[in-house]
Design an enzyme around this catalytic site. Structure first.
Site, PDB file in Angstrom:
ATOM      1  N   ASN A  31       0.825  -1.214   0.000  1.00 43.40           N
ATOM      2  CA  ASN A  31       0.000   0.000   0.000  1.00 43.40           C
ATOM      3  C   ASN A  31       0.859   1.265   0.000  1.00 43.40           C
ATOM      4  OD1 ASN A  31      -2.398  -1.417   0.003  1.00 43.40           O
ATOM      5  ND2 ASN A  31      -2.515  -1.522   2.240  1.00 43.40           N
ATOM      6  N   LYS A  44      11.001  -1.164  10.571  1.00 45.72           N
ATOM      7  CA  LYS A  44      11.485  -0.957  11.943  1.00 45.72           C
ATOM      8  C   LYS A  44      12.496  -2.003  12.403  1.00 45.72           C
ATOM      9  CE  LYS A  44       7.191  -0.733  13.375  1.00 45.72           C
ATOM     10  NZ  LYS A  44       6.436  -0.290  12.202  1.00 45.72           N
ATOM     11  N   VAL A  59       8.903   5.567  12.818  1.00 45.26           N
ATOM     12  CA  VAL A  59       8.153   5.999  13.998  1.00 45.26           C
ATOM     13  C   VAL A  59       7.327   7.211  13.600  1.00 45.26           C
ATOM     14  CG1 VAL A  59       8.256   6.787  16.390  1.00 45.26           C
ATOM     15  CG2 VAL A  59      10.009   5.237  15.512  1.00 45.26           C
ATOM     16  N   ALA A  74       5.064   7.643  11.202  1.00 42.92           N
ATOM     17  CA  ALA A  74       4.764   7.855   9.770  1.00 42.92           C
ATOM     18  C   ALA A  74       5.443   9.127   9.276  1.00 42.92           C
ATOM     19  CB  ALA A  74       3.252   7.882   9.538  1.00 42.92           C
ATOM     20  N   LYS A  83       9.190   0.916  18.394  1.00 43.77           N
ATOM     21  CA  LYS A  83       9.277   2.346  18.090  1.00 43.77           C
ATOM     22  C   LYS A  83       9.950   3.115  19.227  1.00 43.77           C
ATOM     23  CE  LYS A  83       5.263   2.413  15.011  1.00 43.77           C
ATOM     24  NZ  LYS A  83       3.857   2.838  14.830  1.00 43.77           N
TER      25      LYS A  83
END
Length: 782
Positions: free
Chosen positions: A437, A540, A570, A572, A643
């Site tokens: 996506n 990540k 982290v 976006a 994150k």
């Protein structure tokens, strides 16, 4: 046994000092079974051509004078290279050959090719003898015993057998370039500068691994480096462009050199015998290097229009004048570009079919990728007009443009052309991994972003990767129709395949953009760094890898002066990593970070009001695509734990994921079994969450799922991801469902913390964040 062929041109053997330098190169680069192909020393071939011309003109005085020059040069080399005793046999051979030449001239039986062949014979003999005096076993080999022709065609099968049987695998073989024999044993030549051709032919026949052409330049440049100081040396050039440059008279590579390498995996490189420590230019197969831009100049050419040009006649004419001839068609007519000194010979051969259109032309040729030729040709015409260069003839083809004039293109004009047409920006190759996506949106946004960056950089997307397939195009993928190109050209690949293709890229900079969620792909980061790739990660896994691995990766990046950006790993598109870096770079000290780093958990906690079971909200979020396919991955808190670790490492803290306390947002037993098992016991989640929500309400607080990192004044670190009860008036309590929030406390933001809030998920904002990292990278590379 692996064999390598090394070829040394006349400039590399122009003096005794140069012979010794070449011998040192051979000592360092050759082993038994390798071959060294040599040209005539210095200007020997030119002198022998003059000797032949004086013979044809029956100018006995000139003949004797020139023959004496030849003799003096050879005797000087012998005396400077060897002791009197060591040179005795060579001196005797030389004397016999000079006497034979003189006798043949007196008897009017001198043969041109046989005369010219002496230059290479003497070079091979000298170098082999020199190597033997250095305790290296070597022998000189006359190529007339290796290469045979019949009616101008090489007898490949016979020649291959001769080479395999006569090349001694126990010695270094010093082979004469330029010469061959016909079926009757008569000497023939392979064309002026034919020693390069001899080297690649020999490599083909003996199944060599590689050919090195040692010359007086460091490699293949964008233009003549002796005239333009900013000329670019290309580490790789594709064979198609190299062949075109050769046909256009570029002196580094010569016509026919590349033909024996067709359909082989033999590597070809051009290196400097004057600076052997410098890596040269590799000539690679099409598809293994992007096409480059070149500017090459002409001097003293005539343009001839030919009627009824016969197939193969250009090759015959090139052989006749011992020089490459460029042929092209324009308006349905055939044209030849011929050195002015050879026009008479060409016209005589054509017997009235050749009409001289222009004489004593100079000019310039522009070689470039096909899609750039038209625009660059227009720009070149403008520059030449601005420099008062009058064009007498122009011609454009699919991958080059000619500008012929009666004025020499001097260094100043050439430098301006080069600056305008070649040095337009630094080069960046972009490899995009992950076409899900976010990846698809990122690629869609690339067209506009590339146009924005083109002012300073020549940026091309050269590869698109999915888990098992890749589309790889060194010259750049057309982003506007990449899906169509993917369907027709994508191929299955392994990690080794990918690394090999990346190693072949010859851009000034390379960047891997990782938009996968694959730990296996992030494990390749050290290998990418070894290939001098910058890294941009939305993944990540690398940022939360074990401490030793992570520290080693940072060390590799620093050693190679490479960048790694991972802002979207982290938050976006939120600039949290930028903010932490800016605070530290400005002298501030961060003491606490708290926040909600998961868009999914943000939405779940902020949306819960007790009117429906918490599990219903989880299922709804799953149906809307907010969660992982199994929402328990979100409820586990592991994503937020990773994150928080990335943020901790941004602060220079040496933490591992095990150092961050983790409290899941669900009962522990619900993590067991499959999703159906979870659904069967979802009431346990409802009770779990409701009890904690009620506790928060009784205390006048809001239930949220947060990550928190505290650093006390002594540097002690406490880190936790889990359920938190926050003040109702706080920014975290009033968080918009789905948003991320980062509350940063520091020495300068002690009483009123710095708050960064916004969408923490979504394909558009994440893709935009990756583009932000790419823009940052280009600005720092500038």
């Amino acid at each position: 046994m692996t064999k390598v062929v090394h070829k040394f041109g006349g400039s590399s053997l122009s003096s005794a000092t140069r012979y010794k330098a070449v011998a040192n190169i051979v000592l360092g680069h050759c082993k038994a079974g390798d071959c060294v192909v040599v040209s005539a020393a210095g200007k020997t071939t030119n002198t022998l051509v003059k000797l032949w011309q004086s013979y044809v003109q029956q100018d006995d005085k000139a003949f004797n004078d020139i023959l004496l020059q030849v003799e003096n040069h050879q005797r000087q080399l012998l005396s400077e290279l060897f002791s009197e005793a060591s040179a005795q046999s060579l001196r005797s051979q030389l004397q016999d050959e000079l006497v034979t030449i003189a006798k043949a001239a007196n008897a009017r039986t001198l043969h041109e090719a046989t005369l010219l062949a002496h230059g290479e014979v003497w070079s091979a003999r000298l170098l082999a003898h020199l190597l033997n005096t250095l305790n290296v076993s070597a022998s000189d080999v006359d190529a007339r015993g290796l290469f045979a022709q019949h009616q101008g065609q090489l007898l490949h099968a016979q020649n291959k057998q001769a080479c395999l049987s006569q090349i001694d695998t126990s010695k270094i073989n010093v082979v004469t370039g330029f010469i061959a024999a016909d079926c009757d044993g008569n000497t023939i030549t392979l064309g002026r500068n034919g020693s390069d051709y001899s080297a690649t032919l020999l490599a083909n026949y003996i199944d060599a691994e590689a050919v090195s052409i040692w010359t007086d330049t460091q490699g293949v440049f964008s233009t003549d480096p002796r005239k333009v100081g900013s000329a670019v040396k290309y580490p790789k050039v594709c064979r198609v462009q190299a062949n075109l440059l050769a046909r256009l008279g570029n002196p580094v590579l010569h016509a026919k050199t590349l033909s024996p390498l067709k359909d082989t995996n033999i590597k070809l490189q051009v290196r400097s015998s004057y600076e052997p420590e410098i890596i040269g230019t590799e000539i690679v197969k099409q598809g293994y290097s992007k096409e480059k831009r070149f500017i090459t100049t002409f001097e003293e050419l005539d343009l001839i229009r030919v009627e009824e040009l016969v197939n193969g006649e250009v090759r015959t004419l090139s052989q006749l004048i011992q020089h490459s001839i460029h042929h092209f068609s324009k308006g349905g007519e055939d044209y030849l570009l011929v050195p002015s000194n050879d026009t008479h010979a060409v016209a005589t051969h054509l017997q009235g079919r050749g009409n001289i259109v222009e004489t004593h032309l100079r000019g310039v040729a522009l070689v470039a990728p096909e899609y750039e030729v038209a625009q660059l040709s227009q720009q070149a015409a403008v520059v030449l007009e601005q420099q008062d260069v009058v064009i007498r003839f122009t011609h454009s083809d699919s991958n080059y443009a000619l500008f012929l004039t009666d004025q020499s293109i001097d260094s100043d004009v050439l430098a301006i052309l080069h600056d305008k047409l070649v040095n337009k920006g630094r080069e960046i190759a972009v490899i995009i991994a992950g076409l899900g996506n976010v990846g698809e949106v990122f690629v869609e946004q690339c067209q506009a972003q590339i146009e924005k960056l083109q002012a300073a950089f020549d940026l091309k997307v050269v590869a698109l990767l999915r888990s098992k397939e890749m589309l790889f195009c060194p010259s750049g993928i057309s982003i506007s129709n990449w899906q169509q190109q993917w369907r027709s050209e994508s191929q299955h690949y392994s990690q080794a395949d990918l690394l090999e293709r990346i190693s072949e890229l010859d851009y000034e900079h390379k960047v891997i953009i990782d938009i996968t969620a694959s730990d296996a792909f992030s494990d390749m980061y050290p290998s990418f760094v070894e290939q001098d790739c910058h890294l941009i990660s939305a993944n990540k896994y690398a940022g939360t890898a074990p401490r030793n691995w992570y520290a080693k990766l940072l060390e590799q990046l620093q050693e190679r002066n490479l960048f790694w950006r991972y802002n979207t790993s982290v938050g976006a598109g939120l600039p949290i990593n930028f903010a932490l870096a800016d605070l530290q770079n400005s002298g501030d000290k961060v003491t606490r970070i708290e926040g909600v780093f998961s868009g999914t958990l943000s939405w779940l906690c902020s949306s819960y009001d007790g009117s429906q079971p918490f599990s219903d909200l989880v299922i709804k979020a799953q149906q809307m695509g907010y969660t992982e396919p199994d929402p328990r991955e979100d409820l586990s808190g592991r994503d937020m734990q990773r994150k928080l670790l990335i943020l901790a490492r941004d602060l220079g803290l040496e933490l591992g994921v095990e150092d961050i306390e983790l409290e899941p947002l669900m009962p522990t037993h619900l993590a067991q079994g499959d999703w159906d098992a979870f659904l069967a016991n979802k009431q346990d989640l409802d009770v779990f969450y409701a009890q904690r929500a009620e506790q928060a309400a009784r205390d006048g607080k809001a239930l949220r799922y947060t990550g928190a990192l505290d650093i006390d004044e002594h540097g002690k670190v406490a880190a936790k991801v889990g359920i938190a009860y926050v003040e109702n008036g706080s920014a975290i309590a009033n968080l918009t469902p789905g948003d991320n929030i980062f509350v940063i406390t520091s020495q300068w933001y002690q009483q009123n913390p710095l708050v960064i809030q916004g969408p923490g998920a979504g394909k558009e904002v994440t893709a935009a964040g990756i583009h932000s990292d790419l823009y940052w990278l280009t600005q720092n590379l500038k």
